[in-house]
Design a protein around this motif. Structure first.
Motif, mmCIF file in Angstrom:
data_model
loop_
_atom_site.group_PDB
_atom_site.id
_atom_site.type_symbol
_atom_site.label_atom_id
_atom_site.label_comp_id
_atom_site.label_asym_id
_atom_site.label_seq_id
_atom_site.Cartn_x
_atom_site.Cartn_y
_atom_site.Cartn_z
ATOM 1 N N THR A 35 -6.629 1.595 -7.851
ATOM 2 C CA THR A 35 -6.723 2.802 -7.052
ATOM 3 C C THR A 35 -8.349 3.144 -6.572
ATOM 4 O O THR A 35 -8.576 4.129 -6.081
ATOM 5 C CB THR A 35 -6.573 4.001 -8.449
ATOM 6 O OG1 THR A 35 -7.435 3.440 -9.451
ATOM 7 C CG2 THR A 35 -5.111 3.868 -8.751
ATOM 8 N N ASP A 36 -9.193 2.202 -6.789
ATOM 9 C CA ASP A 36 -10.492 2.466 -6.176
ATOM 10 C C ASP A 36 -10.563 2.481 -4.708
ATOM 11 O O ASP A 36 -9.940 1.544 -4.051
ATOM 12 C CB ASP A 36 -11.349 1.225 -6.623
ATOM 13 C CG ASP A 36 -12.734 1.233 -6.204
ATOM 14 O OD1 ASP A 36 -13.042 0.797 -5.035
ATOM 15 O OD2 ASP A 36 -13.581 1.694 -6.916
ATOM 16 N N ARG A 37 -10.842 3.739 -4.111
ATOM 17 C CA ARG A 37 -10.915 4.131 -2.636
ATOM 18 C C ARG A 37 -11.482 2.971 -2.048
ATOM 19 O O ARG A 37 -10.972 2.735 -0.890
ATOM 20 C CB ARG A 37 -11.643 5.464 -2.607
ATOM 21 C CG ARG A 37 -10.973 6.559 -3.360
ATOM 22 C CD ARG A 37 -11.382 8.098 -2.848
ATOM 23 N NE ARG A 37 -10.405 9.234 -3.392
ATOM 24 C CZ ARG A 37 -10.611 10.200 -3.332
ATOM 25 N NH1 ARG A 37 -11.799 10.651 -2.362
ATOM 26 N NH2 ARG A 37 -9.759 11.297 -3.905
ATOM 27 N N ALA A 38 -12.616 2.418 -2.159
ATOM 28 C CA ALA A 38 -13.333 1.589 -1.488
ATOM 29 C C ALA A 38 -12.534 0.309 -1.315
ATOM 30 O O ALA A 38 -12.366 -0.417 -0.185
ATOM 31 C CB ALA A 38 -14.547 1.276 -1.834
ATOM 32 N N LYS A 39 -11.737 -0.315 -2.525
ATOM 33 C CA LYS A 39 -10.975 -1.471 -2.480
ATOM 34 C C LYS A 39 -9.617 -1.197 -1.601
ATOM 35 O O LYS A 39 -9.262 -2.104 -0.881
ATOM 36 C CB LYS A 39 -10.690 -1.758 -3.831
ATOM 37 C CG LYS A 39 -11.657 -2.492 -4.271
ATOM 38 C CD LYS A 39 -11.257 -2.929 -5.994
ATOM 39 C CE LYS A 39 -12.422 -3.613 -6.724
ATOM 40 N NZ LYS A 39 -12.244 -3.999 -8.045
ATOM 41 N N VAL A 40 -9.000 0.122 -1.931
ATOM 42 C CA VAL A 40 -7.921 0.352 -1.230
ATOM 43 C C VAL A 40 -8.146 0.470 0.307
ATOM 44 O O VAL A 40 -7.358 0.345 1.098
ATOM 45 C CB VAL A 40 -7.154 1.557 -1.806
ATOM 46 C CG1 VAL A 40 -5.790 2.163 -0.864
ATOM 47 C CG2 VAL A 40 -6.790 1.354 -3.031
ATOM 48 N N SER A 41 -9.146 0.971 0.850
ATOM 49 C CA SER A 41 -9.802 1.120 2.315
ATOM 50 C C SER A 41 -9.790 -0.246 2.884
ATOM 51 O O SER A 41 -9.292 -0.499 3.746
ATOM 52 C CB SER A 41 -10.920 1.811 2.199
ATOM 53 O OG SER A 41 -11.576 1.963 3.729
ATOM 54 N N THR A 42 -10.286 -1.262 2.121
ATOM 55 C CA THR A 42 -10.414 -2.641 2.591
ATOM 56 C C THR A 42 -9.049 -3.150 2.852
ATOM 57 O O THR A 42 -8.710 -3.758 3.840
ATOM 58 C CB THR A 42 -10.960 -3.599 1.680
ATOM 59 O OG1 THR A 42 -12.445 -2.975 1.521
ATOM 60 C CG2 THR A 42 -11.087 -4.767 2.115
ATOM 61 N N TYR A 44 -0.809 -2.272 -4.634
ATOM 62 C CA TYR A 44 0.161 -2.842 -5.578
ATOM 63 C C TYR A 44 -0.020 -4.393 -5.044
ATOM 64 O O TYR A 44 0.577 -4.691 -4.113
ATOM 65 C CB TYR A 44 1.198 -2.354 -6.028
ATOM 66 C CG TYR A 44 2.184 -3.358 -6.775
ATOM 67 C CD1 TYR A 44 1.938 -3.173 -8.326
ATOM 68 C CD2 TYR A 44 3.045 -4.041 -6.368
ATOM 69 C CE1 TYR A 44 2.570 -3.846 -9.261
ATOM 70 C CE2 TYR A 44 4.019 -4.615 -7.548
ATOM 71 C CZ TYR A 44 3.530 -4.590 -8.775
ATOM 72 O OH TYR A 44 4.233 -5.495 -9.663
ATOM 73 N N LEU A 45 -0.581 -5.301 -6.204
ATOM 74 C CA LEU A 45 -0.244 -6.641 -5.854
ATOM 75 C C LEU A 45 0.335 -7.399 -7.192
ATOM 76 O O LEU A 45 0.070 -6.931 -8.307
ATOM 77 C CB LEU A 45 -1.949 -7.269 -5.878
ATOM 78 C CG LEU A 45 -2.811 -6.519 -4.773
ATOM 79 C CD1 LEU A 45 -4.246 -7.098 -4.995
ATOM 80 C CD2 LEU A 45 -2.188 -6.759 -3.242
ATOM 81 N N GLU A 46 1.068 -8.365 -6.807
ATOM 82 C CA GLU A 46 1.854 -9.181 -7.810
ATOM 83 C C GLU A 46 1.701 -10.654 -7.181
ATOM 84 O O GLU A 46 1.972 -11.002 -6.190
ATOM 85 C CB GLU A 46 3.069 -8.498 -7.697
ATOM 86 C CG GLU A 46 4.058 -9.267 -8.916
ATOM 87 C CD GLU A 46 5.356 -8.587 -9.079
ATOM 88 O OE1 GLU A 46 6.427 -9.415 -9.427
ATOM 89 O OE2 GLU A 46 5.639 -7.442 -8.997
ATOM 90 N N ILE A 60 0.956 -1.090 0.042
ATOM 91 C CA ILE A 60 -0.070 0.069 -0.018
ATOM 92 C C ILE A 60 0.987 1.226 -0.092
ATOM 93 O O ILE A 60 1.744 1.278 0.952
ATOM 94 C CB ILE A 60 -0.858 0.014 1.120
ATOM 95 C CG1 ILE A 60 -2.099 -1.190 1.226
ATOM 96 C CG2 ILE A 60 -1.931 1.419 1.068
ATOM 97 C CD1 ILE A 60 -2.792 -1.327 2.567
ATOM 98 N N VAL A 61 0.476 2.070 -0.859
ATOM 99 C CA VAL A 61 1.518 3.300 -1.114
ATOM 100 C C VAL A 61 0.614 4.778 -0.666
ATOM 101 O O VAL A 61 -0.427 4.856 -1.285
ATOM 102 C CB VAL A 61 1.903 3.495 -2.670
ATOM 103 C CG1 VAL A 61 2.921 4.440 -2.639
ATOM 104 C CG2 VAL A 61 2.478 2.214 -3.062
ATOM 105 N N GLU A 62 1.272 5.769 -0.081
ATOM 106 C CA GLU A 62 0.689 6.954 -0.084
ATOM 107 C C GLU A 62 1.683 7.672 -1.068
ATOM 108 O O GLU A 62 2.855 7.754 -0.897
ATOM 109 C CB GLU A 62 0.905 7.576 1.246
ATOM 110 C CG GLU A 62 0.398 8.800 1.628
ATOM 111 C CD GLU A 62 0.287 9.389 3.074
ATOM 112 O OE1 GLU A 62 0.154 10.649 3.127
ATOM 113 O OE2 GLU A 62 0.698 8.802 3.948
ATOM 114 N N THR A 63 0.801 8.295 -2.030
ATOM 115 C CA THR A 63 1.714 9.051 -3.011
ATOM 116 C C THR A 63 2.055 10.580 -2.418
ATOM 117 O O THR A 63 1.444 10.886 -1.281
ATOM 118 C CB THR A 63 0.631 9.156 -4.288
ATOM 119 O OG1 THR A 63 -0.407 10.186 -3.830
ATOM 120 C CG2 THR A 63 0.003 7.957 -4.600
#
Length: 278
Positions: free
Chosen positions: A241-248, A230-232, A219-222
């Motif tokens: 970048t979807d805020r709801a997904k990143v929040s999860t 980022y997942l690999e 997880i990155v704070e820009t």
């Protein structure tokens, strides 16, 4: 000779470096042999670089900066771009985001996170991957991975938090000596003021919860204070970048952190595995 399937295409930055080196060499009235002698290469190596038969290496770019740039720094700038081109394709979109990050929250549960790998650990890991890379390609990847470490000393500072699954620390890569060196390096990183390193113990699931079951997480704070994930996996990547997904993802990371050992106990655990006497 490298097998065709292991060859990387010559990217725009490498092409620009080759073309610029040739033009600047000719402007100085130097032959390929003369330039090669000054840089510690053969004339044939300079010819191969200019014709892009052998793409310009990181070391050669450093020597071109000294021999041809006249203090402009042009080859040093190209060096960064060429390094980016030599990264695995799935990582290229994320690499600049990582290097500009204000903060990173990382969780690794298979191997040591790339930012924290020693050169020997990275080399053993990359050389032992599948499909097996050529020695030349493996070395390019090691150099590119080590270049990422500039983030640790960047100004303005980047705050970096890493949670490692205990299994990562006990999975030997390369040799016992390489692994011991890697553990010592992790301990050194943990003592940095801008690094928080914690260990998620293998018995964390005994409490009825195991928040790390979904795998690695970045997880990155820009610089604009947005957050991205980022997942690999299996040489495929996903930038979210979807805020709801990143929040999860951020909430899940908080759960992983809550189940991990605190930084002091984590450091002691790593030092114990490394055989460090306190």
């Amino acid at each position: 000779m490298a097998r065709a399937e292991n060859r990387e295409p010559v990217g725009p930055a490498a092409r620009m470096a080759a073309s610029l080196a040739k033009r600047m060499r000719m402007k100085k009235g130097m032959t390929q042999e003369q330039l090669g002698t000054e840089m510690g290469y053969t004339g044939a190596a300079i010819s191969a670089m200019e014709r892009m038969i052998q793409p310009v290496s990181d070391e050669m770019l450093a020597q071109l900066e000294q021999a041809l740039s006249s203090g402009t720094g042009i080859f040093e700038e190209l060096r960064e771009l060429v390094r980016l081109e030599k990264l695995p394709e799935q990582f290229r979109g994320y690499a600049p985001i990582e290097q500009k990050a204000v903060a990173l929250w990382l969780y690794a549960n298979h191997v040591v996170h790339g930012l924290f790998q020693t050169e020997a650990y990275a080399r053993a890991l990359i050389a032992g991957s599948y499909p097996e890379p050529t020695p030349e390609r493996a070395e390019e990847l090691v150099i590119a991975r080590m270049a990422r470490k500039a983030l640790f000393d960047r100004k303005p500072v980047c705050e970096i938090e890493l949670i490692l699954d205990e299994s990562v620390l006990k999975r030997p890569i390369g040799s016992k000596e390489i692994m011991r060196e890697q553990l010592e390096h992790l301990a050194e990183c943990a003592r940095r003021k801008n690094v928080n390193l914690q260990v998620l113990p293998m018995d964390a699931g005994l409490s009825g919860e195991y928040a790390g079951d979904r795998g690695d997480l970045n997880i990155v704070e820009t610089p604009l204070h947005d957050h991205v994930t980022y997942l690999e996996i299996q040489s495929e990547s996903l930038l979210i970048t979807d805020r709801a997904k990143v929040s999860t993802h951020r909430q899940r990371y908080a759960k992983i952190r809550a189940q991990a050992l605190d930084p002091r106990r984590s450091l002691g655990f790593i030092e114990e595995l490394a055989g460090v006497r306190r």
